[in-house]
Design a protein around this motif. Structure first.
Motif, PDB file in Angstrom:
ATOM      1  N   ALA A 189      23.525  32.161 -12.652  1.00 30.70           N
ATOM      2  CA  ALA A 189      24.645  32.516 -13.531  1.00 30.70           C
ATOM      3  C   ALA A 189      25.956  32.530 -12.747  1.00 30.70           C
ATOM      4  N   LEU A 190      27.054  32.700 -13.479  1.00 32.32           N
ATOM      5  CA  LEU A 190      28.376  32.557 -12.874  1.00 32.32           C
ATOM      6  C   LEU A 190      28.612  33.490 -11.694  1.00 32.32           C
ATOM      7  N   GLU A 191      28.034  34.698 -11.745  1.00 30.17           N
ATOM      8  CA  GLU A 191      28.331  35.639 -10.671  1.00 30.17           C
ATOM      9  C   GLU A 191      27.839  35.155  -9.308  1.00 30.17           C
ATOM     10  N   THR A 192      26.862  34.248  -9.304  1.00 29.83           N
ATOM     11  CA  THR A 192      26.441  33.671  -8.019  1.00 29.83           C
ATOM     12  C   THR A 192      26.906  32.229  -7.859  1.00 29.83           C
ATOM     13  N   THR A 193      26.998  31.449  -8.937  1.00 28.24           N
ATOM     14  CA  THR A 193      27.432  30.050  -8.762  1.00 28.24           C
ATOM     15  C   THR A 193      28.915  29.954  -8.416  1.00 28.24           C
ATOM     16  N   GLU A 194      29.727  30.914  -8.870  1.00 22.17           N
ATOM     17  CA  GLU A 194      31.142  30.864  -8.497  1.00 22.17           C
ATOM     18  C   GLU A 194      31.372  31.257  -7.042  1.00 22.17           C
ATOM     19  N   ARG A 195      30.359  31.753  -6.379  1.00 20.71           N
ATOM     20  CA  ARG A 195      30.437  31.966  -4.931  1.00 20.71           C
ATOM     21  C   ARG A 195      30.307  30.649  -4.166  1.00 20.71           C
ATOM     22  N   ILE A 196      29.776  29.622  -4.841  1.00 25.69           N
ATOM     23  CA  ILE A 196      29.660  28.300  -4.206  1.00 25.69           C
ATOM     24  C   ILE A 196      30.978  27.580  -4.452  1.00 25.69           C
ATOM     25  N   GLU A 197      31.979  27.960  -3.682  1.00 26.76           N
ATOM     26  CA  GLU A 197      33.371  27.563  -3.894  1.00 26.76           C
ATOM     27  C   GLU A 197      33.755  26.512  -2.851  1.00 26.76           C
ATOM     28  N   LEU A 198      33.759  25.263  -3.289  1.00 23.58           N
ATOM     29  CA  LEU A 198      34.003  24.140  -2.393  1.00 23.58           C
ATOM     30  C   LEU A 198      35.500  23.960  -2.174  1.00 23.58           C
ATOM     31  N   THR A 199      35.886  23.571  -0.955  1.00 23.25           N
ATOM     32  CA  THR A 199      37.286  23.368  -0.576  1.00 23.25           C
ATOM     33  C   THR A 199      37.471  21.957  -0.021  1.00 23.25           C
ATOM     34  N   PRO A 200      38.741  21.504   0.131  1.00 21.66           N
ATOM     35  CA  PRO A 200      38.964  20.192   0.749  1.00 21.66           C
ATOM     36  C   PRO A 200      38.346  20.064   2.139  1.00 21.66           C
ATOM     37  N   ARG A 310      14.418  35.557 -14.551  1.00 18.73           N
ATOM     38  CA  ARG A 310      14.688  36.059 -13.199  1.00 18.73           C
ATOM     39  C   ARG A 310      16.095  35.605 -12.843  1.00 18.73           C
ATOM     40  N   ILE A 311      17.031  36.536 -12.818  1.00 18.66           N
ATOM     41  CA  ILE A 311      18.433  36.200 -12.609  1.00 18.66           C
ATOM     42  C   ILE A 311      18.761  36.280 -11.121  1.00 18.66           C
ATOM     43  N   VAL A 312      19.350  35.206 -10.595  1.00 20.29           N
ATOM     44  CA  VAL A 312      19.705  35.186  -9.173  1.00 20.29           C
ATOM     45  C   VAL A 312      20.742  36.264  -8.895  1.00 20.29           C
ATOM     46  N   SER A 313      20.449  37.104  -7.933  1.00 21.06           N
ATOM     47  CA  SER A 313      21.319  38.225  -7.588  1.00 21.06           C
ATOM     48  C   SER A 313      21.895  38.108  -6.185  1.00 21.06           C
ATOM     49  N   GLU A 314      21.415  37.127  -5.430  1.00 23.27           N
ATOM     50  CA  GLU A 314      21.851  36.985  -4.027  1.00 23.27           C
ATOM     51  C   GLU A 314      21.777  35.516  -3.648  1.00 23.27           C
ATOM     52  N   ASN A 315      22.853  35.010  -3.044  1.00 28.45           N
ATOM     53  CA  ASN A 315      22.810  33.669  -2.466  1.00 28.45           C
ATOM     54  C   ASN A 315      23.701  33.621  -1.232  1.00 28.45           C
ATOM     55  N   HIS A 316      23.756  32.456  -0.578  1.00 30.19           N
ATOM     56  CA  HIS A 316      24.366  32.364   0.742  1.00 30.19           C
ATOM     57  C   HIS A 316      25.228  31.107   0.802  1.00 30.19           C
ATOM     58  N   PRO A 317      26.515  31.214   0.428  1.00 30.43           N
ATOM     59  CA  PRO A 317      27.377  30.041   0.327  1.00 30.43           C
ATOM     60  C   PRO A 317      27.495  29.226   1.614  1.00 30.43           C
ATOM     61  N   GLY A 318      27.601  29.886   2.751  1.00 28.70           N
ATOM     62  CA  GLY A 318      27.720  29.137   4.006  1.00 28.70           C
ATOM     63  C   GLY A 318      26.533  28.220   4.231  1.00 28.70           C
ATOM     64  N   GLU A 319      25.348  28.738   3.997  1.00 23.43           N
ATOM     65  CA  GLU A 319      24.143  27.922   4.128  1.00 23.43           C
ATOM     66  C   GLU A 319      24.129  26.793   3.092  1.00 23.43           C
ATOM     67  N   ALA A 320      24.583  27.099   1.887  1.00 26.76           N
ATOM     68  CA  ALA A 320      24.592  26.089   0.823  1.00 26.76           C
ATOM     69  C   ALA A 320      25.479  24.916   1.184  1.00 26.76           C
ATOM     70  N   PHE A 321      26.658  25.184   1.747  1.00 26.21           N
ATOM     71  CA  PHE A 321      27.563  24.086   2.090  1.00 26.21           C
ATOM     72  C   PHE A 321      27.092  23.317   3.312  1.00 26.21           C
ATOM     73  N   ALA A 322      26.496  23.994   4.274  1.00 29.74           N
ATOM     74  CA  ALA A 322      25.933  23.275   5.423  1.00 29.74           C
ATOM     75  C   ALA A 322      24.844  22.314   4.961  1.00 29.74           C
ATOM     76  N   GLU A 323      24.013  22.761   4.026  1.00 25.75           N
ATOM     77  CA  GLU A 323      22.954  21.918   3.479  1.00 25.75           C
ATOM     78  C   GLU A 323      23.538  20.728   2.719  1.00 25.75           C
ATOM     79  N   LEU A 324      24.544  20.969   1.891  1.00 21.32           N
ATOM     80  CA  LEU A 324      25.143  19.894   1.100  1.00 21.32           C
ATOM     81  C   LEU A 324      25.783  18.839   1.994  1.00 21.32           C
ATOM     82  N   VAL A 325      26.564  19.267   2.965  1.00 21.90           N
ATOM     83  CA  VAL A 325      27.241  18.326   3.857  1.00 21.90           C
ATOM     84  C   VAL A 325      26.230  17.484   4.623  1.00 21.90           C
TER      85      VAL A 325
END
Length: 344
Positions: A189-200, A310-325
């Motif tokens: 949901a938005l409370e965790t997906t908006e933490r995945i905030e991509l930048t230039p 089961r609503i996601v309550s915790e995620n890790h943006p730094g890890e997510a972007f390292a994985e994506l890149v």
């Protein structure tokens, strides 16, 4: 995967194509960000661009279950992919309806398939009507949708996917009521997906990982509408999509960033994200005019009803972007450039 492609859907699909352990069985196209036919064209083009022309693309519903379709050209552009001009696809839409394709795949491979749903839940609700055993036949379900104790991104209380087809969302959550916890859908949901905030800076890192000769030219903040100068074809298209998305977020006071909701959901489905969840009973509002599509979660059992999510309550943006890149950059580096493009 069921999607309404969409810039963040496009990133999610490209990411799945970059994962060697992921088998993409089919991609179904739901109306949402753009009409279903344009969604299917985007999916065909992206799959071919990512070296996966073998994956069938299907269309199911052309509109939400009970209300008119709302699209979002201001957010994702008139074609759904921002400033990108994707190649005309060579492949065609599968001649089997998406709902039939979903049901047959689940029946033929019980316990094997994960459903990734990054669109309004129209097609999946229709599939559940056709085969009520889907929650038992599927290995898992991951949904991007809703917001819980968090501001909506379409109305003050509603997230986009649940707002576009609230009746479908209500049917889907009801179908999982009372099932064992491991069978409940994982909801991003938005409370965790908006933490995945991509930048230039993330896009420049992607360009560098892909082997672009001048990654600093890929996506600086610049006048609206300017095209990417990346030397890699996939990175060029991704950059042109994201520039539109960055500009949208800036216009609405969120900064020159992009919330790539669906990529996070894709990483959950692929098993590459670290996250935590809380079980809850989800209600989707379908009647009150100002609250259409609002999702409410009972985490404490106050309604006396069994959990259905089961609503996601915790995620890790730094890890997510390292994985994506790393993963998407690696795919871009491996793919041939078929355009003969040269930087002006």
């Amino acid at each position: 995967m069921d999607c309404d492609t969409g810039i963040d859907d496009a990133l999610a699909l490209a990411y799945l194509c970059s994962q060697p352990h992921v088998e993409l069985v089919a991609v179904s196209s739901t109306p949402g960000n753009v009409a279903a036919e344009q969604v299917a064209r985007n999916n065909l083009s992206l799959l071919e661009l990512c070296g996966r022309p073998d994956v069938p693309v299907a269309i199911g519903a052309r509109a939400p279950l009970r209300i008119p379709l709302t699209t979002t050209p201001e957010t994702h552009g008139p074609q759904g992919v921002g400033y990108a001009e994707l190649p005309e696809p060579h492949g065609k839409v599968h001649d089997v309806d998406a709902v039939e394709l979903w049901v047959e795949a689940a029946r033929s491979r019980p316990g094997e398939l994960t459903a990734l749903l990054t669109a309004p839940l129209t097609n999946f609700a229709l599939a559940l009507r056709a085969e009520p055993r889907l929650p038992e036949l599927l290995r898992g379900v991951v949904i991007m949708g809703g917001s819980y104790y968090y501001q909506g991104n379409t109305t003050p209380t509603a997230e986009w996917n649940t707002h576009v087809d609230p009746h479908a969302a209500a049917e889907v959550f009801a179908a999982f009521s009372g099932l064992p916890e491991e069978r409940l859908p994982v909801v991003c949901a938005l409370e965790t997906t908006e933490r995945i905030e991509l930048t230039p800076e993330h896009v420049a890192a992607l360009a560098s990982e892909a082997g672009c000769t001048e990654p600093e030219l890929v996506l600086p903040e610049q006048p609206e509408g300017r095209r990417s100068m990346a030397s890699n074809e996939l990175v060029r298209h991704v950059s042109d999509m994201l520039r539109f998305y960055f500009e949208f977020h800036r216009r609405y006071g969120q900064g020159y960033v992009a919330h790539i909701h669906d990529y996070f959901a894709a990483s959950v489905a692929a098993g590459t994200a670290r996250y935590g969840t809380r079980t809850a009973t989800v209600h989707v509002e379908t009647a009150a005019p100002r609250l259409i599509g609002t999702t409410v979660a009972d985490f404490r059992g106050l309604w006396g009803e069994p959990p259905n999510a089961r609503i996601v309550s915790e995620n890790h943006p730094g890890e997510a972007f390292a994985e994506l890149v790393s993963s998407l950059g690696g795919l871009a580096r491996r793919l041939p450039d078929t355009t003969g493009w040269e930087r002006p």
